[in-house]
Scaffold this motif. Structure first.
Motif, PDB file in Angstrom:
ATOM      1  N   TRP A   1      -4.068  18.295  -9.437  1.00 29.78           N
ATOM      2  CA  TRP A   1      -2.641  18.028  -9.276  1.00 29.78           C
ATOM      3  C   TRP A   1      -1.897  17.901 -10.595  1.00 29.78           C
ATOM      4  O   TRP A   1      -0.730  18.305 -10.706  1.00 29.78           O
ATOM      5  N   THR A   2      -2.518  17.347 -11.600  1.00 27.70           N
ATOM      6  CA  THR A   2      -1.819  17.191 -12.876  1.00 27.70           C
ATOM      7  C   THR A   2      -1.390  18.550 -13.425  1.00 27.70           C
ATOM      8  O   THR A   2      -0.234  18.740 -13.837  1.00 27.70           O
ATOM      9  N   THR A   3      -2.310  19.503 -13.386  1.00 25.63           N
ATOM     10  CA  THR A   3      -1.998  20.850 -13.869  1.00 25.63           C
ATOM     11  C   THR A   3      -0.988  21.547 -12.968  1.00 25.63           C
ATOM     12  O   THR A   3      -0.039  22.193 -13.450  1.00 25.63           O
ATOM     13  N   ALA A   4      -1.175  21.411 -11.653  1.00 26.69           N
ATOM     14  CA  ALA A   4      -0.264  22.067 -10.708  1.00 26.69           C
ATOM     15  C   ALA A   4       1.151  21.523 -10.821  1.00 26.69           C
ATOM     16  O   ALA A   4       2.138  22.282 -10.796  1.00 26.69           O
ATOM     17  N   ASP A   5       1.283  20.199 -10.934  1.00 28.42           N
ATOM     18  CA  ASP A   5       2.611  19.597 -11.053  1.00 28.42           C
ATOM     19  C   ASP A   5       3.337  20.105 -12.289  1.00 28.42           C
ATOM     20  O   ASP A   5       4.522  20.454 -12.238  1.00 28.42           O
TER      21      ASP A   5
ATOM     22  N   PRO B   1      10.551  22.135   3.433  1.00 30.72           N
ATOM     23  CA  PRO B   1      11.294  21.151   2.644  1.00 30.72           C
ATOM     24  C   PRO B   1      11.246  21.427   1.144  1.00 30.72           C
ATOM     25  O   PRO B   1      10.639  22.397   0.685  1.00 30.72           O
ATOM     26  N   ASN B   2      11.896  20.552   0.408  1.00 30.72           N
ATOM     27  CA  ASN B   2      12.055  20.697  -1.026  1.00 30.72           C
ATOM     28  C   ASN B   2      10.821  20.179  -1.763  1.00 30.72           C
ATOM     29  O   ASN B   2      10.487  19.000  -1.656  1.00 30.72           O
ATOM     30  N   PRO B   3      10.133  21.013  -2.530  1.00 30.05           N
ATOM     31  CA  PRO B   3       8.936  20.536  -3.234  1.00 30.05           C
ATOM     32  C   PRO B   3       9.231  19.533  -4.347  1.00 30.05           C
ATOM     33  O   PRO B   3       8.307  18.913  -4.868  1.00 30.05           O
ATOM     34  N   LYS B   4      10.472  19.357  -4.692  1.00 32.76           N
ATOM     35  CA  LYS B   4      10.816  18.326  -5.667  1.00 32.76           C
ATOM     36  C   LYS B   4      10.695  16.924  -5.069  1.00 32.76           C
ATOM     37  O   LYS B   4      10.501  15.944  -5.801  1.00 32.76           O
ATOM     38  N   THR B   5      10.831  16.818  -3.747  1.00 37.29           N
ATOM     39  CA  THR B   5      10.834  15.504  -3.099  1.00 37.29           C
ATOM     40  C   THR B   5       9.762  15.340  -2.037  1.00 37.29           C
ATOM     41  O   THR B   5       9.456  14.216  -1.642  1.00 37.29           O
ATOM     42  N   SER B   6       9.184  16.424  -1.561  1.00 36.57           N
ATOM     43  CA  SER B   6       8.260  16.387  -0.427  1.00 36.57           C
ATOM     44  C   SER B   6       6.857  16.822  -0.826  1.00 36.57           C
ATOM     45  O   SER B   6       6.668  17.911  -1.393  1.00 36.57           O
ATOM     46  N   GLY B   7       5.872  15.969  -0.505  1.00 37.65           N
ATOM     47  CA  GLY B   7       4.483  16.354  -0.741  1.00 37.65           C
ATOM     48  C   GLY B   7       4.066  17.528   0.111  1.00 37.65           C
ATOM     49  O   GLY B   7       3.378  18.448  -0.358  1.00 37.65           O
ATOM     50  N   GLY B   8       4.466  17.528   1.386  1.00 38.51           N
ATOM     51  CA  GLY B   8       4.140  18.646   2.259  1.00 38.51           C
ATOM     52  C   GLY B   8       4.667  19.958   1.725  1.00 38.51           C
ATOM     53  O   GLY B   8       4.003  20.994   1.808  1.00 38.51           O
ATOM     54  N   ALA B   9       5.872  19.910   1.158  1.00 40.95           N
ATOM     55  CA  ALA B   9       6.462  21.123   0.598  1.00 40.95           C
ATOM     56  C   ALA B   9       5.647  21.652  -0.570  1.00 40.95           C
ATOM     57  O   ALA B   9       5.557  22.866  -0.789  1.00 40.95           O
ATOM     58  N   ARG B  10       5.049  20.741  -1.336  1.00 40.46           N
ATOM     59  CA  ARG B  10       4.214  21.193  -2.460  1.00 40.46           C
ATOM     60  C   ARG B  10       2.953  21.878  -1.950  1.00 40.46           C
ATOM     61  O   ARG B  10       2.532  22.898  -2.503  1.00 40.46           O
ATOM     62  N   TRP B  11       2.353  21.317  -0.901  1.00 40.30           N
ATOM     63  CA  TRP B  11       1.212  22.009  -0.296  1.00 40.30           C
ATOM     64  C   TRP B  11       1.647  23.389   0.213  1.00 40.30           C
ATOM     65  O   TRP B  11       0.933  24.393   0.032  1.00 40.30           O
ATOM     66  N   ASN B  12       2.811  23.472   0.876  1.00 43.67           N
ATOM     67  CA  ASN B  12       3.323  24.750   1.388  1.00 43.67           C
ATOM     68  C   ASN B  12       3.445  25.771   0.255  1.00 43.67           C
ATOM     69  O   ASN B  12       3.019  26.927   0.363  1.00 43.67           O
ATOM     70  N   TYR B  13       4.081  25.336  -0.810  1.00 42.62           N
ATOM     71  CA  TYR B  13       4.363  26.195  -1.954  1.00 42.62           C
ATOM     72  C   TYR B  13       3.077  26.731  -2.567  1.00 42.62           C
ATOM     73  O   TYR B  13       2.939  27.943  -2.822  1.00 42.62           O
ATOM     74  N   LEU B  14       2.116  25.855  -2.792  1.00 43.20           N
ATOM     75  CA  LEU B  14       0.872  26.267  -3.433  1.00 43.20           C
ATOM     76  C   LEU B  14       0.028  27.139  -2.517  1.00 43.20           C
ATOM     77  O   LEU B  14      -0.664  28.050  -2.992  1.00 43.20           O
ATOM     78  N   ALA B  15       0.086  26.874  -1.211  1.00 41.31           N
ATOM     79  CA  ALA B  15      -0.649  27.729  -0.274  1.00 41.31           C
ATOM     80  C   ALA B  15      -0.100  29.151  -0.307  1.00 41.31           C
ATOM     81  O   ALA B  15      -0.858  30.130  -0.335  1.00 41.31           O
ATOM     82  N   ALA B  16       1.222  29.278  -0.322  1.00 42.10           N
ATOM     83  CA  ALA B  16       1.839  30.610  -0.397  1.00 42.10           C
ATOM     84  C   ALA B  16       1.518  31.289  -1.725  1.00 42.10           C
ATOM     85  O   ALA B  16       1.224  32.485  -1.783  1.00 42.10           O
TER      86      ALA B  16
ATOM     87  N   VAL C   1       0.850  -1.188   0.000  1.00 42.25           N
ATOM     88  CA  VAL C   1       0.000   0.000   0.000  1.00 42.25           C
ATOM     89  C   VAL C   1       0.883   1.234   0.000  1.00 42.25           C
ATOM     90  O   VAL C   1       2.021   1.213   0.482  1.00 42.25           O
ATOM     91  N   VAL C   2       0.350   2.313  -0.553  1.00 39.96           N
ATOM     92  CA  VAL C   2       0.968   3.624  -0.407  1.00 39.96           C
ATOM     93  C   VAL C   2      -0.008   4.523   0.331  1.00 39.96           C
ATOM     94  O   VAL C   2      -1.217   4.477   0.101  1.00 39.96           O
ATOM     95  N   THR C   3       0.516   5.315   1.249  1.00 38.88           N
ATOM     96  CA  THR C   3      -0.282   6.307   1.981  1.00 38.88           C
ATOM     97  C   THR C   3       0.519   7.611   1.896  1.00 38.88           C
ATOM     98  O   THR C   3       1.277   7.943   2.795  1.00 38.88           O
ATOM     99  N   LEU C   4       0.334   8.320   0.798  1.00 40.34           N
ATOM    100  CA  LEU C   4       1.220   9.419   0.436  1.00 40.34           C
ATOM    101  C   LEU C   4       0.602  10.784   0.729  1.00 40.34           C
ATOM    102  O   LEU C   4      -0.580  10.903   1.038  1.00 40.34           O
ATOM    103  N   GLY C   5       1.436  11.813   0.614  1.00 40.87           N
ATOM    104  CA  GLY C   5       1.029  13.137   1.040  1.00 40.87           C
ATOM    105  C   GLY C   5       0.081  13.853   0.110  1.00 40.87           C
ATOM    106  O   GLY C   5      -0.546  14.827   0.509  1.00 40.87           O
ATOM    107  N   LEU C   6      -0.034  13.366  -1.131  1.00 39.19           N
ATOM    108  CA  LEU C   6      -0.927  14.023  -2.077  1.00 39.19           C
ATOM    109  C   LEU C   6      -1.286  13.060  -3.200  1.00 39.19           C
ATOM    110  O   LEU C   6      -0.532  12.135  -3.514  1.00 39.19           O
TER     111      LEU C   6
END
Length: 343
Positions: free
Chosen positions: A322-326, A158-173, A92-97
């Motif tokens: 997510w597809t568009t955001a990525d 963290p680095n949005p290239k490797t971290s799901g949380g960082a991507r949420w951070n980035y998009l929220a800002a 199973v995967v239980t990932l950040g996004l």
């Protein structure tokens, strides 16, 4: 530090360092009849799944008469998705996004493309959001996103290239700046200034938490809500949680890894493992670990007081999914590559 069991006691720090290096925490050897599962997850779920795994194993033993041994692997969500694509034998995967689960689904048929429809709430059994963690008393007076671009503030994320949380951070800002200052160009300038205040990019959210809390770098940590409240609970004399004026609804996603469970013969147990997240016990454990229960009204009511009311937007309404955001922000040559130069 007191002798009570602590989230950041030194033995766990050593273990965390090893996990950050290897990505995997290995369970003790299991008996021959034991069903073995591997849950490949993202950084801040370690404590959640330690408790949840024990609860599920007890449930499955009573229901099916089988012992279950669950190994955990943790790291930045994007990095974890890549490890599954590259061959780690996850059940199973239980990932950040959801975008990270999509990445696995788009490589080699590991996960069915319709994974998001297989479980309730778009296969997101709990939600979270992004908040700020500051030093006790908030000495820099940080109240909202625009404080993070001040010259006197150092930001840990963290680095949005490797971290799901960082991507949420980035998009929220990004969305905060887009709404306040008008348009994507202004948002890009804002986020560039924010990352200009970031002294180090760890690969995952837990690494950034350690950098902020244990290495004492930075004035503010942009953090998963559950991670921030866990730290505040353990070290209330050291940190305060600040809720910004607007943030993003973070929806961590779960799925069986179809190709692997069919090869290993673990599908029934793996599916039950994820389904149990939606039960009253599973939802209660999520709330206990500062995730927002997604489907249980009882758990939502029980834990409502620990979450401040926040104005939240979704990835779909702000970025078209997510597809568009990525593609726009995190793919090679996207906005992050355009605004950030490694030091």
């Amino acid at each position: 530090m007191s002798s009570r069991r602590s989230f950041f006691r030194l033995p766990l720090l050593a273990a965390a360092a090893a996990i950050l290096a290897t990505g995997t925490l290995t369970a003790l050897p299991a008996a021959a009849q034991t069903v073995n599962l591997l849950n490949v997850s993202y950084d801040p779920t370690r404590e959640l799944y330690v408790e949840y795994n024990a609860a599920f194993a007890k449930y499955w033993k009573a229901k099916a008469g089988q012992d279950v041994s669950i190994k955990q692997s943790h790291g930045g969500s994007g990095k974890q998705a890549r490890s599954v694509i590259d061959g780690i034998d996850a059940d199973v995967v239980t990932l950040g996004l959801g975008g990270d689960v999509d990445a696995v689904a788009n490589h080699g048929g590991l996960i069915a493309k319709d994974w998001v429809k297989r479980l309730p709430h778009n296969s997101s059994p709990y939600t979270s959001t992004i908040v700020f963690l500051v030093r006790k008393g908030n000495p820099k007076g940080i109240k909202d996103w625009d404080d993070l671009v001040r010259a006197d503030v150092k930001v840990i994320t963290p680095n949005p290239k490797t971290s799901g949380g960082a991507r949420w951070n980035y998009l929220a800002a990004w969305e905060f700046a887009k709404r306040k200052y008008g348009g994507d160009a202004k948002a890009k300038d804002f986020v560039a200034k924010l990352y200009g205040n970031v002294p180090v990019l760890d690969t995952g959210a837990r690494g950034s938490t350690i950098t902020f809390a244990q290495r004492n770098q930075g004035d503010v940590l942009i953090a998963w809500e559950n991670e921030a409240y866990l730290l505040e609970k353990e070290f209330g004399t050291k940190f305060d949680v600040i809720a910004p004026s607007i943030s993003i609804l973070a929806e961590p996603a779960v799925s069986v890894v179809d190709k692997n469970v069919d090869k290993k013969g673990t599908r029934a147990v793996a599916e039950a493992y994820l389904q149990y997240l939606y039960t009253e016990e599973g939802q209660d454990i999520a709330g206990k670990h500062f995730y927002r229960p997604a489907v249980s009204d009882k758990a939502k009511a029980k834990y409502a007081s620990q979450f401040p009311p926040l104005k939240l937007f979704t990835i779909d309404e702000a970025f078209g999914g997510w597809t568009t955001a990525d593609k726009a922000h995190f793919a090679d040559g996207g906005s992050f590559d355009q605004i950030y130069s490694p030091r």
